[in-house]
Design an enzyme around this catalytic site. Structure first.
Site, PDB file in Angstrom:
ATOM      1  N   ASP A 152       0.928  -1.535   0.353  1.00 19.74           N
ATOM      2  CA  ASP A 152       0.568  -0.458  -0.159  1.00 19.74           C
ATOM      3  C   ASP A 152       0.553   0.763   0.077  1.00 19.74           C
ATOM      4  O   ASP A 152       2.148   1.117   0.847  1.00 19.74           O
ATOM      5  CB  ASP A 152      -0.739   0.130   1.739  1.00 19.74           C
ATOM      6  N   GLU A 173       1.640  -0.899  -5.172  1.00 17.96           N
ATOM      7  CA  GLU A 173       0.915   0.289  -5.517  1.00 17.96           C
ATOM      8  C   GLU A 173       1.384   1.657  -5.559  1.00 17.96           C
ATOM      9  O   GLU A 173       1.335   2.076  -4.103  1.00 17.96           O
ATOM     10  CB  GLU A 173      -0.653   0.130  -4.566  1.00 17.96           C
TER      11      GLU A 173
HETATM   12  C1  NOJ Z   1      -4.268   3.162  -1.008  1.00 19.63           C
HETATM   13  C2  NOJ Z   1      -5.921   2.572  -0.495  1.00 19.63           C
HETATM   14  O1  NOJ Z   1      -5.473   1.471  -1.959  1.00 19.63           O
HETATM   15  C3  NOJ Z   1      -6.753   2.554  -0.688  1.00 19.63           C
HETATM   16  O2  NOJ Z   1      -7.787   1.900  -0.117  1.00 19.63           O
HETATM   17  C4  NOJ Z   1      -6.274   4.242   1.396  1.00 19.63           C
HETATM   18  O3  NOJ Z   1      -7.162   5.050   1.548  1.00 19.63           O
HETATM   19  C5  NOJ Z   1      -5.011   4.398   1.138  1.00 19.63           C
HETATM   20  N1  NOJ Z   1      -4.133   3.806   0.005  1.00 19.63           N
HETATM   21  C6  NOJ Z   1      -4.237   4.833   2.604  1.00 19.63           C
HETATM   22  O4  NOJ Z   1      -4.036   3.402   3.072  1.00 19.63           O
END
Ligand code: NOJ
Ligand code: MG
Length: 544
Positions: free
Chosen positions: A212, A277
């Site tokens: 993440d 991500e």
């Molecule tokens: C990316 C995640 O996919 C999202 O859902 C989240 O709100 C943010 N990162 C913060 O962790």
């Protein structure tokens, strides 16, 4: 004609190079105990469905102990399961069954921030400014005579300032919600802790991690201002995401972290992987996250963001393929996830949106590399646009008016009435309500029905696994000459050729000379020796 080089051959350890990964938003997938919330046991019960769908792996969104301010991306204990989702024993049972069925499991790792309920943060709050407890986060004194102004002009991705002031006068950084304080990744204890968390889940048998905010852990030294803010220009800093550089994202030093993690992953057998991500200014900078000494994959969000046009698709596909070829990693395609409006709706909603979504899926699944599906896209679910405001739970909603709840509505499995078999028989609860129109979109309503979106996905995944030209060892994309608005490319292996054609033009297209149709997103009409491919449709043709 242009060609990208072939992707390397698959061995079992290389499973991720051509895998189809199904993203499970745990809270909304399947509820085993009737409390209205999806859970690990619910996933376990539905594993045969996923096996039959034909995916290779699941990515599970966070199921760890959490106050659930940001849907579990606010983790209070990285080594336990939140009671609303089950227990560690449920996790072990679920992953055991998944592996027996040949499904791999990827879990979400949230290293940029903890929950404000994490013991480290409660200790930091209880301790004084300047104490070691505060060093693990990013506490700073404010500006202004009394320190009454935030330390810099950084904005939260969820709207408003990225800093919150403590009663003792100090401020702490949170790039997301105030309940998600950012960790200080220059602190050795933070680094050691996450190496240990990786091992904890690797020891439990997980096959990989989705990282993440993988671009966010390191902030520029000195925490310099961005130089503009919503207050001064009306432009939100987050609009630069993926387009420009911000002092809190994509800093070079972040790569040291991944170079430290890779040997940990590699020390386990069976091809353990990680997918980033990450949002970076250019495809070149994104490619720096992947390769033999960093992470295995990074989502190509440019593909997700591409508009419905031949030029737009071709441009993002070519640039993602070029970058990943240089670093020897697979391209990682995705059309929907739990943060983005579902692609049926992005492409125009209603019948047009659904046709385009089905076509885009055939496009994605014919490309070399790994593809991620988001739960419910195999049912053609649209975004739910009319959720009542008071039911919306996305923390961004209150501050920006934008909410990601519409793609997180529980999956319709069966039956006439909402929540359509989401829970056990007779259960009427679901944490978000499903629309009254979803009865016809349920798994039971589509299974075995020719032409349904579910059967289209099943057919495409079956061919993807069986056809030599779609395996990881097959050749790369070879673009073919077509009329304007029609995208066509072939991939080949040992004389077997598969051609994917997408009709993005406004008129039916005559397709001839690519062999027999293998699967099509809409019905084809025979025309002479060829076929007419309708508007907003895609098809695969094969020759062996
Ligand atoms: C990316 C995640 O996919 C999202 O859902 C989240 O709100 C943010 N990162 C913060 O962790
Ligand atoms: Mg439940």
């Amino acid at each position: 004609m242009t060609a990208s080089s072939p992707t390397p051959l698959t061995s079992d350890d290389d499973w991720w190079r051509s895998a189809v990964v199904y993203q499970v938003y745990v809270r909304s997938f399947a509820d085993s105990d009737g409390d209205g919330t999806g859970d690990l046991q619910g996933i376990r019960e539905r594993l045969p469905y996923l096996r039959e769908l034909g995916v290779d792996a699941l990515w599970l969104t966070p199921f760890y102990t959490s106050p659930m301010i940001d849907g579990g991306y606010d983790v209070a204990d990285y080594r336990d399961v939140d009671p609303m989702f089950g227990t560690l024993t449920d996790f072990d049972a679920m992953i055991g069954d998944a592996h027996t069925l040949g499904l791999r499991i990827i879990v979400d790792l949230v290293p940029n921030h903890t929950s404000s309920a994490h013991p480290w943060f409660t200790a930091a709050l209880a301790a004084a400014p300047g104490s070691p407890e505060r060093e693990r986060y990013l506490f700073a004194d404010g500006k202004g005579e009394q320190g009454e102004l935030p330390p810099n002009d950084w904005e939260s991705i969820f709207g408003g300032p990225a800093w919150t002031r403590m009663p003792d006068g100090q401020w702490y950084l949170h790039l997301f919600d105030p309940a998600q304080p950012d960790l200080n990744w220059r602190h050795p204890e933070v680094r050691a802790e996450f190496s240990d968390v990786l091992r904890f889940w690797l020891d439990r048998g997980v096959d990989g991690f989705r990282i993440d905010v993988a671009h966010g852990m390191i902030k520029a030294e000195g925490l310099p201002d961005v130089g503009f803010s919503t207050m001064t220009t009306g432009q939100r800093q987050v609009e630069l995401l993926g387009k420009g550089r911000l002092p809190y994202f994509d800093q070079d030093e972040v790569h040291d972290i991944y170079r430290a993690w890779r040997p940990i992953l590699d020390s386990y057998p069976g091809g353990r992987m990680a997918v980033a991500e990450a949002w970076a200014e250019t495809p070149q900078r994104l490619a720096r996250y992947i390769g033999p000494d960093e992470l295995h994959q990074a989502f190509s969000f440019d593909f997700l963001d591409a508009t419905w046009s031949a030029d737009s698709f071709r441009k993002v596909i070519d640039s993602a393929l070029a970058e990943s070829t240089i670093v020897g990693a697979p391209t990682t395609w995705v059309l929907s996830n739990h943060d983005k409006q579902r692609h049926v709706t992005r492409y125009g909603d209603g019948e047009v949106g659904l046709r385009r979504a089905r076509a885009a899926t055939l496009l994605m699944l014919a490309l070399p590399g790994c593809a991620y599906l988001y739960q419910g896209e195999e049912l053609g679910l649209p975004e739910v646009l009319d959720l009542p405001d008071e039911l919306r739970q996305d923390p961004a909603f209150l501050r920006t008016g934008e909410s990601r709840d519409g793609c997180r509505v529980p999956i319709p499995w069966s039956g006439e009435l909402a929540p359509y078999g989401f829970g056990p028989a007779g259960s009427e609860l679901s944490w978000l309500p499903a629309p009254a129109t979803w009865q016809t979109l349920s798994v039971a309503a589509q299974a075995g029905v020719p032409g349904s979106t579910l059967e289209l996905y099943r057919a495409a995944l079956r061919i993807r696994h069986a056809h030599p030209a779609l395996t990881a060892g097959a050749g790369g994309v070879v673009w073919l000459e077509t009329e304007p608005g029609v995208l066509a490319f072939s991939r080949a292996l040992d004389g077997a050729v598969l051609t994917c054609v997408v009709n993005v033009s406004g008129a039916p297209a005559l397709i001839d000379g690519y062999g027999q149709p293998a699967v099509a997103s809409e019905e084809l009409t025979v025309r002479g020796s060829g076929h007419l491919l309708p508007v907003d449709a895609a098809a695969w043709f094969e020759r062996r």
